[in-house]
Design a protein around this motif. Structure first.
Motif, PDB file in Angstrom:
ATOM      1  N   SER A  44     -26.136  -6.176 -30.629  1.00 22.51           N
ATOM      2  CA  SER A  44     -27.031  -7.014 -30.235  1.00 22.51           C
ATOM      3  C   SER A  44     -28.132  -6.429 -29.346  1.00 22.51           C
ATOM      4  O   SER A  44     -29.045  -7.430 -29.429  1.00 22.51           O
ATOM      5  CB  SER A  44     -25.949  -7.742 -29.194  1.00 22.51           C
ATOM      6  OG  SER A  44     -25.435  -6.862 -27.945  1.00 22.51           O
ATOM      7  N   ASN A  45     -28.216  -5.129 -29.290  1.00 24.96           N
ATOM      8  CA  ASN A  45     -29.401  -4.600 -28.444  1.00 24.96           C
ATOM      9  C   ASN A  45     -30.504  -4.189 -29.660  1.00 24.96           C
ATOM     10  O   ASN A  45     -31.631  -3.948 -29.165  1.00 24.96           O
ATOM     11  CB  ASN A  45     -29.021  -3.476 -27.814  1.00 24.96           C
ATOM     12  CG  ASN A  45     -28.394  -3.738 -26.471  1.00 24.96           C
ATOM     13  OD1 ASN A  45     -27.499  -4.540 -26.267  1.00 24.96           O
ATOM     14  ND2 ASN A  45     -28.799  -2.750 -25.525  1.00 24.96           N
TER      15      ASN A  45
ATOM     16  N   THR B 106     -33.222  -4.750 -32.627  1.00 19.76           N
ATOM     17  CA  THR B 106     -34.071  -5.920 -33.008  1.00 19.76           C
ATOM     18  C   THR B 106     -34.714  -5.307 -34.373  1.00 19.76           C
ATOM     19  O   THR B 106     -35.499  -4.273 -34.449  1.00 19.76           O
ATOM     20  CB  THR B 106     -35.314  -6.301 -31.880  1.00 19.76           C
ATOM     21  OG1 THR B 106     -34.534  -6.863 -30.607  1.00 19.76           O
ATOM     22  CG2 THR B 106     -36.137  -7.262 -32.488  1.00 19.76           C
ATOM     23  N   LYS B 107     -34.788  -6.269 -35.321  1.00 16.44           N
ATOM     24  CA  LYS B 107     -35.283  -5.577 -36.731  1.00 16.44           C
ATOM     25  C   LYS B 107     -36.769  -5.977 -36.406  1.00 16.44           C
ATOM     26  O   LYS B 107     -37.043  -7.187 -36.093  1.00 16.44           O
ATOM     27  CB  LYS B 107     -34.675  -6.452 -37.630  1.00 16.44           C
ATOM     28  CG  LYS B 107     -35.147  -6.148 -39.176  1.00 16.44           C
ATOM     29  CD  LYS B 107     -34.604  -6.599 -40.393  1.00 16.44           C
ATOM     30  CE  LYS B 107     -35.417  -6.164 -41.691  1.00 16.44           C
ATOM     31  NZ  LYS B 107     -34.793  -7.041 -42.915  1.00 16.44           N
ATOM     32  N   ILE B 108     -37.718  -5.013 -36.816  1.00 21.79           N
ATOM     33  CA  ILE B 108     -39.064  -5.146 -36.610  1.00 21.79           C
ATOM     34  C   ILE B 108     -39.594  -5.552 -38.062  1.00 21.79           C
ATOM     35  O   ILE B 108     -40.516  -6.590 -38.064  1.00 21.79           O
ATOM     36  CB  ILE B 108     -39.752  -4.031 -36.250  1.00 21.79           C
ATOM     37  CG1 ILE B 108     -39.386  -3.603 -34.815  1.00 21.79           C
ATOM     38  CG2 ILE B 108     -41.285  -4.075 -36.212  1.00 21.79           C
ATOM     39  CD1 ILE B 108     -39.571  -2.359 -34.042  1.00 21.79           C
TER      40      ILE B 108
ATOM     41  N   PHE C 250     -36.014  -0.820 -36.633  1.00 21.96           N
ATOM     42  CA  PHE C 250     -35.359  -1.461 -35.449  1.00 21.96           C
ATOM     43  C   PHE C 250     -36.269  -0.898 -34.225  1.00 21.96           C
ATOM     44  O   PHE C 250     -36.586   0.107 -33.964  1.00 21.96           O
ATOM     45  CB  PHE C 250     -33.881  -1.205 -35.479  1.00 21.96           C
ATOM     46  CG  PHE C 250     -33.277  -1.821 -36.898  1.00 21.96           C
ATOM     47  CD1 PHE C 250     -32.781  -3.160 -36.631  1.00 21.96           C
ATOM     48  CD2 PHE C 250     -33.120  -1.184 -37.823  1.00 21.96           C
ATOM     49  CE1 PHE C 250     -32.011  -3.649 -37.623  1.00 21.96           C
ATOM     50  CE2 PHE C 250     -32.088  -1.377 -39.031  1.00 21.96           C
ATOM     51  CZ  PHE C 250     -31.836  -2.831 -38.925  1.00 21.96           C
ATOM     52  N   TYR C 251     -35.897  -1.656 -33.077  1.00 17.58           N
ATOM     53  CA  TYR C 251     -35.997  -1.533 -31.757  1.00 17.58           C
ATOM     54  C   TYR C 251     -35.006  -1.665 -31.167  1.00 17.58           C
ATOM     55  O   TYR C 251     -34.000  -2.658 -31.313  1.00 17.58           O
ATOM     56  CB  TYR C 251     -37.185  -2.422 -31.183  1.00 17.58           C
ATOM     57  CG  TYR C 251     -37.309  -2.129 -29.688  1.00 17.58           C
ATOM     58  CD1 TYR C 251     -37.988  -0.910 -29.295  1.00 17.58           C
ATOM     59  CD2 TYR C 251     -36.906  -3.043 -29.061  1.00 17.58           C
ATOM     60  CE1 TYR C 251     -38.336  -0.740 -27.737  1.00 17.58           C
ATOM     61  CE2 TYR C 251     -37.221  -3.034 -27.335  1.00 17.58           C
ATOM     62  CZ  TYR C 251     -37.828  -1.863 -27.026  1.00 17.58           C
ATOM     63  OH  TYR C 251     -37.872  -1.717 -25.479  1.00 17.58           O
ATOM     64  N   ALA C 252     -34.690  -0.713 -30.277  1.00 18.58           N
ATOM     65  CA  ALA C 252     -33.358  -0.900 -29.399  1.00 18.58           C
ATOM     66  C   ALA C 252     -33.618  -0.526 -28.141  1.00 18.58           C
ATOM     67  O   ALA C 252     -34.181   0.783 -27.614  1.00 18.58           O
ATOM     68  CB  ALA C 252     -32.056   0.021 -29.971  1.00 18.58           C
TER      69      ALA C 252
ATOM     70  N   ASN D 147     -46.014  -4.732 -28.255  1.00 17.16           N
ATOM     71  CA  ASN D 147     -44.907  -5.681 -27.967  1.00 17.16           C
ATOM     72  C   ASN D 147     -44.213  -5.667 -26.542  1.00 17.16           C
ATOM     73  O   ASN D 147     -43.397  -6.463 -26.033  1.00 17.16           O
ATOM     74  CB  ASN D 147     -43.851  -5.713 -29.051  1.00 17.16           C
ATOM     75  CG  ASN D 147     -44.518  -6.482 -30.192  1.00 17.16           C
ATOM     76  OD1 ASN D 147     -44.405  -7.680 -30.590  1.00 17.16           O
ATOM     77  ND2 ASN D 147     -44.960  -5.337 -31.350  1.00 17.16           N
ATOM     78  N   LYS D 148     -44.256  -4.277 -25.927  1.00 19.55           N
ATOM     79  CA  LYS D 148     -43.518  -4.235 -24.779  1.00 19.55           C
ATOM     80  C   LYS D 148     -44.548  -3.720 -23.694  1.00 19.55           C
ATOM     81  O   LYS D 148     -44.424  -2.310 -23.031  1.00 19.55           O
ATOM     82  CB  LYS D 148     -42.447  -3.129 -24.940  1.00 19.55           C
ATOM     83  CG  LYS D 148     -41.502  -3.417 -26.100  1.00 19.55           C
ATOM     84  CD  LYS D 148     -40.573  -4.564 -25.432  1.00 19.55           C
ATOM     85  CE  LYS D 148     -39.761  -5.105 -26.330  1.00 19.55           C
ATOM     86  NZ  LYS D 148     -38.812  -6.261 -26.013  1.00 19.55           N
TER      87      LYS D 148
END
Length: 225
Positions: free
Chosen positions: A139-140, A142-144, A161-163, A219-220
């Motif tokens: 769940s942590n 995120t597919k980019i 991915f981003y985690a 994005n962050k």
């Protein structure tokens, strides 16, 4: 694991990584399980053309941010292909004094090939645990995006991915699979350190590292001040 013991382990791993001996360059065996070279011949706009290709495994790569330390997590390792690109194009024994192993050491995203019958997000999770030591729930992640890793000789797909992780999720020091003989150093950089790194004239990193930088800083922004 304390910061001191972690640093000692990294120094020991780096020493092993650079202990390169008896390097020889030879022809590719026909039964390689990793790379299959072919030549495609085709007719385009009435002209006969040839193109040499390599079929390789698809892969995953993960941008990891530790919210406890406010650090991006990368891996550093010796890459034979990068080292080979620094050598003269000839076969035979390589003089590691003239061509030191450090020529082949890269800084990369945590990544791995898709060689199991599992969803790619599960493979990404396994790579983060194996290479960086973080046990992260799916769940942590995120597919980019998915992108093609090359357009010349290689056209395999890489899923990015981003985690986000925390110190509490780190259950081992990482370093890769001992069974497979991997020697992987876990490297932490603050967003500012990463920005300074990618602004160098030349960096020993694959292109997806730059893609990760653009994505993260866009994005962050809350982690980049």
């Amino acid at each position: 694991m304390s910061d001191t013991s972690d640093q000692l382990r990294r120094e020991s791993l780096k020493k092993k990584m650079l202990d390169l001996q008896n390097v020889n360059i030879g022809p590719l065996p026909a039964d390689s399980p990793w790379v299959r070279p072919v030549r495609m011949q085709f007719q385009q706009d009435g002209k006969i053309k040839n193109w040499d290709l390599l079929r390789t495994h698809d892969s995953v790569a993960i941008i990891i941010f530790n919210t406890s330390r406010k650090k991006l997590i990368f891996v550093s390792q010796f890459r034979p292909a990068v080292y080979y690109a620094s050598l003269p194009e000839k076969q035979g024994k390589v003089d590691v004094q003239q061509y030191p192993p450090s020529l082949g050491v890269t800084l990369e995203l945590c990544a791995g090939i898709v060689d199991k019958n599992l969803p790619v997000i599960e493979i990404a999770r396994e790579e983060v645990l194996e290479e960086c030591g973080y046990d992260v729930p799916v769940s942590n992640f995120t597919k980019i995006s998915g992108c093609r890793s090359g357009v010349g000789a290689i056209g395999s797909n890489e899923t990015l991915f981003y985690a986000e992780v925390t110190d509490e999720m780190r259950v081992n020091p990482g370093g890769g699979s001992e069974v497979e003989g991997e020697l992987i150093e876990v490297v932490e950089l603050s967003p500012q350190e990463f920005k300074e790194y990618i602004n160098r004239p030349s960096i020993p990193s694959p292109p997806e590292t730059l893609a990760a930088a653009f994505w993260f800083f866009h994005n962050k922004p809350e982690y980049c001040s």
